[in-house]
Design a protein around this motif. Structure first.
Motif, PDB file in Angstrom:
ATOM      1  N   ASP A 156    -128.828   3.972 -17.023  1.00  0.00           N
ATOM      2  CA  ASP A 156    -129.773   4.879 -17.917  1.00  0.00           C
ATOM      3  C   ASP A 156    -131.054   3.988 -18.228  1.00  0.00           C
ATOM      4  OD1 ASP A 156    -128.099   7.160 -17.727  1.00  0.00           O
ATOM      5  OD2 ASP A 156    -127.195   7.053 -19.594  1.00  0.00           O
ATOM      6  N   GLU A 159    -133.227   3.956 -15.166  1.00  0.00           N
ATOM      7  CA  GLU A 159    -133.792   5.299 -14.939  1.00  0.00           C
ATOM      8  C   GLU A 159    -135.048   5.248 -15.744  1.00  0.00           C
ATOM      9  OE1 GLU A 159    -134.521   9.371 -13.664  1.00  0.00           O
ATOM     10  OE2 GLU A 159    -133.383   7.658 -12.796  1.00  0.00           O
ATOM     11  N   GLU A 160    -134.775   4.904 -17.147  1.00  0.00           N
ATOM     12  CA  GLU A 160    -135.960   4.797 -17.926  1.00  0.00           C
ATOM     13  C   GLU A 160    -137.140   3.872 -17.542  1.00  0.00           C
ATOM     14  OE1 GLU A 160    -136.830   3.647 -22.868  1.00  0.00           O
ATOM     15  OE2 GLU A 160    -134.907   3.757 -21.989  1.00  0.00           O
ATOM     16  N   THR A 203    -126.778   8.875  -9.006  1.00  0.00           N
ATOM     17  CA  THR A 203    -128.084   9.505  -9.055  1.00  0.00           C
ATOM     18  C   THR A 203    -128.192  10.917  -9.475  1.00  0.00           C
ATOM     19  OG1 THR A 203    -127.701  10.715  -6.830  1.00  0.00           O
ATOM     20  CG2 THR A 203    -128.592   8.203  -6.748  1.00  0.00           C
ATOM     21  N   ARG A 206    -130.316  11.376 -12.338  1.00  0.00           N
ATOM     22  CA  ARG A 206    -131.412  10.228 -12.685  1.00  0.00           C
ATOM     23  C   ARG A 206    -132.179  10.329 -11.341  1.00  0.00           C
ATOM     24  NH1 ARG A 206    -126.183   7.560 -13.660  1.00  0.00           N
ATOM     25  NH2 ARG A 206    -126.000   7.144 -15.849  1.00  0.00           N
ATOM     26  N   LEU A 209    -134.089   7.090 -10.267  1.00  0.00           N
ATOM     27  CA  LEU A 209    -133.177   6.324  -9.332  1.00  0.00           C
ATOM     28  C   LEU A 209    -133.033   6.758  -8.192  1.00  0.00           C
ATOM     29  CD1 LEU A 209    -131.460   3.715  -9.418  1.00  0.00           C
ATOM     30  CD2 LEU A 209    -129.896   5.066 -10.395  1.00  0.00           C
TER      31      LEU A 209
END
Length: 243
Positions: A156, A159-160, A203, A206, A209
């Motif tokens: 996570d 992803e951010e 994934t 996300r 990603l």
């Protein structure tokens, strides 16, 4: 797409891994050599950097069999007895993050850090975090896939991080960089492990990603270093006692 294209990719025939029975190359003869193991993610970082900068003719790849490593590697070349290591200018250097920076700074080819100060600062932050990400991956493996909570949190965060620059799909936006190289081998393995051990699609939900992985797999300098996923699983399961 990366703003600076990789050097023309040269496909090469990979040398066989050297074992305890193998003689050493002519050490410290002026040849620049990158010592790797084909299955080691830390070594893969340096291998990708070498390829992306088009240094196949400048840096000779030497593979070491970590399960049957030659004694001369520790005794005559690199006392730490790990991979990767780089033999250059009659010196031997190690540690993968240090080496990808060294290769970028001391050899010709596309730059792997942008000139934008904001991106440079963010790059250092993400490179510093990479050890924590790797620990999260190994934590999931040690739990045999039963506890992937640390890995989920780490994914996570990535992803951010991929949303920090909107000008491209990579960690620093349009610029394929040392950051992508640092994470690629570990994300590659984590995706394989989570799918097999936990039936978890990293994934899902996300999208950044997922886009990053799609773009990464268009880069030959990276795909040439990928290993058989089933072999990764066999090695990992044996190491962590997973039936």
């Amino acid at each position: 797409m990366a703003s600076v294209a990789p050097a023309s990719f040269v496909k090469e025939e990979l040398p066989p891994s050297l074992t305890a029975a193998s003689s050493p190359p002519s050490l410290f003869d002026g040849t620049t050599r990158l010592y790797v193991s084909y299955i080691c993610p830390y070594a893969q970082r340096t291998w990708i950097a070498r390829n992306y900068k088009g240094l196949q003719d400048k840096i000779k790849l030497v593979a070491i069999d970590l399960g049957d490593r030659p004694a001369w590697y520790k005794e005559k070349l690199y006392p730490e007895n790990k991979v990767p290591s780089l033999e250059h200018n009659n010196e031997v250097k190690g540690e993968s993050l240090d080496l990808i920076k060294y290769i970028d700074a001391h050899f010709e080819g596309p730059a792997l850090l942008p000139v934008d100060p904001a991106k440079q600062t963010f790059a250092e932050e993400l490179l510093a975090y990479s050890d924590s990400f790797n620990k999260a991956m190994f934590s999931a493996l040690r739990s045999k896939g039963d506890d992937i909570s640390d890995a989920v949190v780490a994914l996570d965060k990535l992803e951010e991080s991929l949303s920090n620059f909107e000008d491209g799909p990579f960690f620093l936006g349009r610029d394929f960089s040392l950051v992508d190289i640092a994470y690629a081998p570990f994300i590659e393995r984590l995706q394989i492990f989570l799918s097999d051990l936990s039936n978890y699609d990293m994934t899902k939900d996300r999208p950044r990603l997922n886009s990053w992985l799609e773009e990464l797999n268009k880069i030959e300098a990276y795909t040439a270093t990928k290993w058989d996923p089933q072999e990764f699983l066999i090695v990992a399961k044996k190491k962590f006692g997973i039936a």
